[in-house]
Structure formats: structure tokens, C-alpha cells
Scaffold this motif. Sequence first.
Motif, mmCIF file in Angstrom:
data_model
loop_
_atom_site.group_PDB
_atom_site.id
_atom_site.type_symbol
_atom_site.label_atom_id
_atom_site.label_comp_id
_atom_site.label_asym_id
_atom_site.label_seq_id
_atom_site.Cartn_x
_atom_site.Cartn_y
_atom_site.Cartn_z
ATOM 1 N N LEU A 115 -46.690 -0.037 -14.200
ATOM 2 C CA LEU A 115 -46.068 1.039 -14.695
ATOM 3 C C LEU A 115 -44.739 1.470 -13.991
ATOM 4 C CD1 LEU A 115 -49.272 3.277 -15.198
ATOM 5 C CD2 LEU A 115 -47.894 2.332 -16.851
ATOM 6 N N CYS A 116 -44.544 0.936 -12.648
ATOM 7 C CA CYS A 116 -43.418 1.390 -11.970
ATOM 8 C C CYS A 116 -42.760 0.017 -11.365
ATOM 9 C CB CYS A 116 -44.027 2.498 -10.921
ATOM 10 S SG CYS A 116 -42.689 3.302 -9.628
ATOM 11 N N SER A 117 -41.300 0.199 -11.271
ATOM 12 C CA SER A 117 -40.950 -1.268 -10.673
ATOM 13 C C SER A 117 -41.024 -1.143 -9.231
ATOM 14 C CB SER A 117 -39.523 -1.433 -11.116
ATOM 15 O OG SER A 117 -38.808 -0.090 -10.733
ATOM 16 N N ARG A 118 -40.988 -0.043 -8.736
ATOM 17 C CA ARG A 118 -41.126 0.155 -7.326
ATOM 18 C C ARG A 118 -42.009 1.310 -6.886
ATOM 19 N NH1 ARG A 118 -38.518 -1.278 -2.097
ATOM 20 N NH2 ARG A 118 -37.912 0.696 -0.777
ATOM 21 N N PRO A 119 -43.233 1.452 -6.943
ATOM 22 C CA PRO A 119 -44.126 2.370 -6.822
ATOM 23 C C PRO A 119 -43.960 2.972 -5.282
ATOM 24 C CG PRO A 119 -45.115 0.394 -7.564
ATOM 25 C CD PRO A 119 -43.979 -0.102 -7.077
ATOM 26 N N ALA A 120 -44.122 4.307 -5.147
ATOM 27 C CA ALA A 120 -44.234 4.839 -3.500
ATOM 28 C C ALA A 120 -45.635 4.941 -3.026
ATOM 29 C CB ALA A 120 -43.476 6.330 -3.553
ATOM 30 N N TRP A 121 -45.874 4.036 -2.246
ATOM 31 C CA TRP A 121 -47.412 3.850 -2.005
ATOM 32 C C TRP A 121 -47.751 4.866 -0.817
ATOM 33 C CZ3 TRP A 121 -49.979 0.712 -5.019
ATOM 34 C CH2 TRP A 121 -49.572 -0.139 -5.722
ATOM 35 N N ILE A 122 -48.859 5.232 -1.056
ATOM 36 C CA ILE A 122 -49.356 6.426 -0.052
ATOM 37 C C ILE A 122 -49.939 5.592 1.069
ATOM 38 C CG2 ILE A 122 -50.884 8.313 0.495
ATOM 39 C CD1 ILE A 122 -50.497 9.082 -2.564
ATOM 40 N N ARG A 123 -49.461 5.058 2.124
ATOM 41 C CA ARG A 123 -49.995 4.405 3.292
ATOM 42 C C ARG A 123 -50.949 5.265 4.197
ATOM 43 N NH1 ARG A 123 -49.907 -0.159 0.449
ATOM 44 N NH2 ARG A 123 -47.779 -0.959 0.503
ATOM 45 N N GLY A 124 -50.705 6.341 4.210
ATOM 46 C CA GLY A 124 -51.719 6.983 5.293
ATOM 47 C C GLY A 124 -51.524 8.761 4.584
ATOM 48 N N ILE A 125 -52.618 9.390 4.691
ATOM 49 C CA ILE A 125 -52.606 10.874 4.233
ATOM 50 C C ILE A 125 -53.669 11.466 5.095
ATOM 51 C CG2 ILE A 125 -53.882 10.230 2.083
ATOM 52 C CD1 ILE A 125 -52.256 12.506 0.905
ATOM 53 N N ASP A 126 -53.409 12.685 5.297
ATOM 54 C CA ASP A 126 -54.483 13.472 6.344
ATOM 55 C C ASP A 126 -54.024 14.842 6.327
ATOM 56 O OD1 ASP A 126 -56.879 12.585 7.999
ATOM 57 O OD2 ASP A 126 -55.906 14.186 9.080
ATOM 58 N N HIS A 127 -55.046 15.601 6.502
ATOM 59 C CA HIS A 127 -54.713 17.157 6.676
ATOM 60 C C HIS A 127 -55.538 17.736 7.450
ATOM 61 C CE1 HIS A 127 -57.739 19.037 3.999
ATOM 62 N NE2 HIS A 127 -57.927 17.585 3.561
ATOM 63 N N ARG A 128 -55.287 18.795 8.368
ATOM 64 C CA ARG A 128 -55.925 19.373 9.299
ATOM 65 C C ARG A 128 -55.469 20.873 9.452
ATOM 66 N NH1 ARG A 128 -59.454 15.464 11.898
ATOM 67 N NH2 ARG A 128 -58.943 13.741 10.580
ATOM 68 N N ALA A 129 -56.469 21.705 10.096
ATOM 69 C CA ALA A 129 -56.144 23.202 10.058
ATOM 70 C C ALA A 129 -56.291 23.596 11.491
ATOM 71 C CB ALA A 129 -56.962 23.943 9.123
ATOM 72 N N ASP A 130 -55.575 24.545 11.839
ATOM 73 C CA ASP A 130 -55.323 25.259 13.096
ATOM 74 C C ASP A 130 -56.218 26.741 12.726
ATOM 75 O OD1 ASP A 130 -54.149 23.848 15.079
ATOM 76 O OD2 ASP A 130 -52.318 24.063 14.028
#
Lengths: 352, 195
Positions: free
Chosen positions: A223-238
Motif C-alpha cells: 500500500l505504501c512505497s516507503r512505509p514508516a516502520w515502528i521499530r520500537g515503541i514503549d510507554h512509561r509513567a512517572d
Amino acid sequence: MRDVAIIATAQTKHVRSATTVNEVELIQPVIQEVIERSGLGRHDFDFTCSGSSDYLAGQPFSFVMTLDAVGAWPPISESHVEMDGAWALYEAWVKIQTGHADTALVYSYGKSSPGDLPRVLSRMTDPYYEAPLWPTSVDIAALQARAAIQAGVTSEQAMADIAYRSRTSAAANPFAQLTTSAQPLALMDEEYLADPLRRHDCAPITDGGVAIVLAAGDKARSLCSRPAWIRGIDHRADGHHLNFRDLTTSPSVRIAAEKAGVANGPVEIAELHTCFTHHEPILRSALGLGDDVEVNPSGGPLAANPMMAAGLIRMVEVANRIHSGEVSRGVAHATGGHALQHNLIAVLEGEG
Amino acid sequence: MTDTASSEPAPIEIPEGVWSQPEVDMSAIEEIASVESVRSVRAFASLTYDYTPGLATTRFLRAIKEKRLVGERCSETGKVYIPPRGVSPVSGMPTTEQVDLGLDGTVVSFCVVNLDFTGNAQEIPYVSALILVDGSDIPIYGLVREIPYNEVQPGLRLKSVWVEDSEMTTSFENIKWWAPNGEPDVPASELADYV
């Protein structure tokens, strides 16, 4: 882990006050545009997830009304977070990782103009000890800025430089709300809004929205000639209570950056959810970004800050530059709560 | 923040043995024993908003001030929505065609309200109904009067009863209530899609 990419994006032209349209009329054109850009049909999405807050426009169940813009008939698999759209993207990413979806539509929006935003945001504080004092978002940010200045993390001069750089960068961003700035020295002559913050240190109040399409693996490639791959994702809370935290650092960003693999390669650009100028040095330090890393080439939230959308827009700005081939690797940051309490970090990459 | 001594809630009775909590050593604070404990805190909160109806609902509200009910049509399904929000929930596309509706309607479903809840000025029992306005495809809420509550049933034909012309504003409250219009009931089979 499955490869998941952002394959299409769209956002509103951000404005101080979208007085003529309601929330569904605000977001519908953006959803329509991103669906058309994705190459998918309206009924081709395996999952839909949105982010918004009823408190902003004072509109109970506003997210149910804006679901009209998706065309949720026949019934769809759908979810909502009372958080920035970056967390809606996270939920969609998890859904795709579990194998229950290959494609997802994610959108978020905020119409802050109907209310008094700094007071509305005071409702995020703890209800017993902080909320009865009605501390505004600007008051709390000023406490953090003061602490950061005293700790040597930043200075009023450095903050004025960040404001100037952000708003002049935004001149090239067709969606930005503020695209000009006086010189830093002139900014320093302004009165304090909440000492040590001046007006230029604060993100504007904005009405706007954003939408993206996620797809997995070969679906994304087709669908996309150059996809933006999510290589890492994380969320944390203080901690929620301000007095539980050292406001001059961000342990949650540091941990999320480590888990997302920010340091596993060169960072060409970083789009950071800086609602106030002093957030930038705190985030740069926690992310381990060198001085050579370009931060917020779009202008960032200091140029347009639609609540609940500005975090997801950071991912969009990085993804757009990967789609166009301008960069190959970038970091996006989203925040929620007061004084950078809850943070999400994503590393996006292009292939080849 | 107010210490609400005047409206203090009843103490919570906790059965023995549900949990244990160590005694707190407060001997360092001499006066603490004579301080009355705070058992509840009431923090008042109020926020003021400007309501933004949006383009479609603005068209609807302007019309209702002129004693007209205007819905908007989905270009894909032909369904007419009232009050219009601007987007068809089926197609996800903007509704752009305005449709003048009748001022009469049909009871699709109803309930008899027997609770006198706060702020409600109605004499109980009364009937709250889902009413399909003539020419529309989605029912709206309305109060049904001028008929004994136990004679209301699905299919009952109604007319809208409006405030005086001099009192008309851009508000749904222009319709005071709905009352029987004397026409024969609509068969239930014709209402199946609207329940």
C-alpha cells in the motif's frame, strides 16, 4: 514481533478556535483524507481506535458522536482511549501484534476552544490534595521550569531560543498555527505569564485533529512505497503526585527510550511533545540525544498543540519525512498528564 | 474546599476482622489528640463552556426557531437524521441535503417514569417516548402528554405541541411535549427498523 508501519497520515490545519464546526465535523475530513490516501476502502480496516477527552469541549460521550465519521455500519471492531492519539496508536499496534488485525485506522482530536483549557487541565490532578487548589497547567509547568532552571538543566535564554527556533521552523509547516516569532532577545523582554514562563514558552491553545493508518508486513509494502516502520515503541509513567517526582528529569522517558531502542541507531530527527519550552532540554537529556539531532522540524507543539492529537502528530511528522525519503530513522515522543508525567517513545524507520 | 460538618455522611460500619491496621504513633505531635478528625472533604468544581453546535446542528436550530424541523439526508443510504450532527453514521460522509420534516410523529418505544428524580418538574407518572418524526429515519426523545400513561403504545400517532411564537428560541425546548393527533395507530411491522 510483526512488522507494523504507518502507511498514511492526515491532519487538520490547526487553529485557535474552530467556531463553526462541531467535533465530528472537525475530524471527518481528516478521516476521509487518510482513508483515501491509504488506498484502503472504508470497510477494509480490521480495527479502529481513537483518542479524545470529553473535558475539552465539555461534550459528554463526544467520542461516540465522532465515531459517525468512521461509518461504523456494519458494526466494526473499535476502541477509544481518553488519552492522546499516540496511545490509541499503541493499542492498535498491540492489536496487530496479537494477530487480530492487519490494518488499523487511528485518529484523535481536541477542541479546546469551548472551555478554559488551563483550568480544564487542572482536573487531571489528584482530587484530594491538588485539584481543590485549581493549579492550572501553566502553573504546574512553571514549577517544573523553575526547578529545571535552578538545577542548571536550562535557562530563560535557552528557552527563548527554543521558542524562536520552533516557531520559525513552523513557517514550512502548512498545518501549523504559529509560524513567526520575535527574536529571542525581544522575547525575553516580555512579561511573565507564570514566572519563569513567558507567553512564548507555552504551546498555543489549539483546535485540531489527526489520523493515521497502520498496516502490517506485506500489506504495508503493497500500500505504501516507503512505509514508516515502528521499530520500537514503549510507554512509561512517572508518579501522579508532583511531589513524588524530581521534575527536572524524566525517568519514564529514559526507560521508554531504552525499551524502544532509541540508541540502537543514529537519530536523524526527533519530534517531541514539548508543551512548554523547558520540556525540550529535559527530553533531550532523557532520550540521550546529541546536540546535532534536529528537534521538532515541524515546529512541534509550540507551533500547534491540539490536545489529544499533538502526540500522535509527532509520529505523523516523523512518518511523513520517512515516506518522502527525507530521513531514514527518527524518534517520536508523546506525553500525557502534567509536567511530562506519562511518556510514549516510538522509533520509526524507512527501508533502503 | 469545605469541611461539611452540617451534612456529614453516616459513619461507615466495618465488621470486625475485615482488615487490620497498625496503630499510628503520633506521640511526637502533642496536640493531635485534641484535633477533630476530618471525615469528609467536599471540593466543589465547576467549568464553563461555550457550546459549538457545528454547521448542521446550527441549520437545525435556526429552523426550529421558525417552527420547522429540518433533518439531513445521507447521500449513500437516503436515511434522514434528526437532529443532524453533520455526518452520516453509516457512510461516514457529510450530510449536505437538508430535508423539511413534518411536525407530527409516531411512538416507536416508550417508558412510564415513576421516579421523581432531581430537577424534574414533571408530575409522575409520565411517559417518555422515542418518537419517529414524519420523514425522518431515527427517533428522538420526547414527553407524551394529553393521554393517560397506560394508553400509550408503540404506533401511537402524535403531534408536537410548541411554546408560544413569542417564546421561540434556537432550542429543542420549543417543543413542550407531544400529544395524540387522532390518526389511527401505525402497525408495529412498519416500525421494525426503528426500534
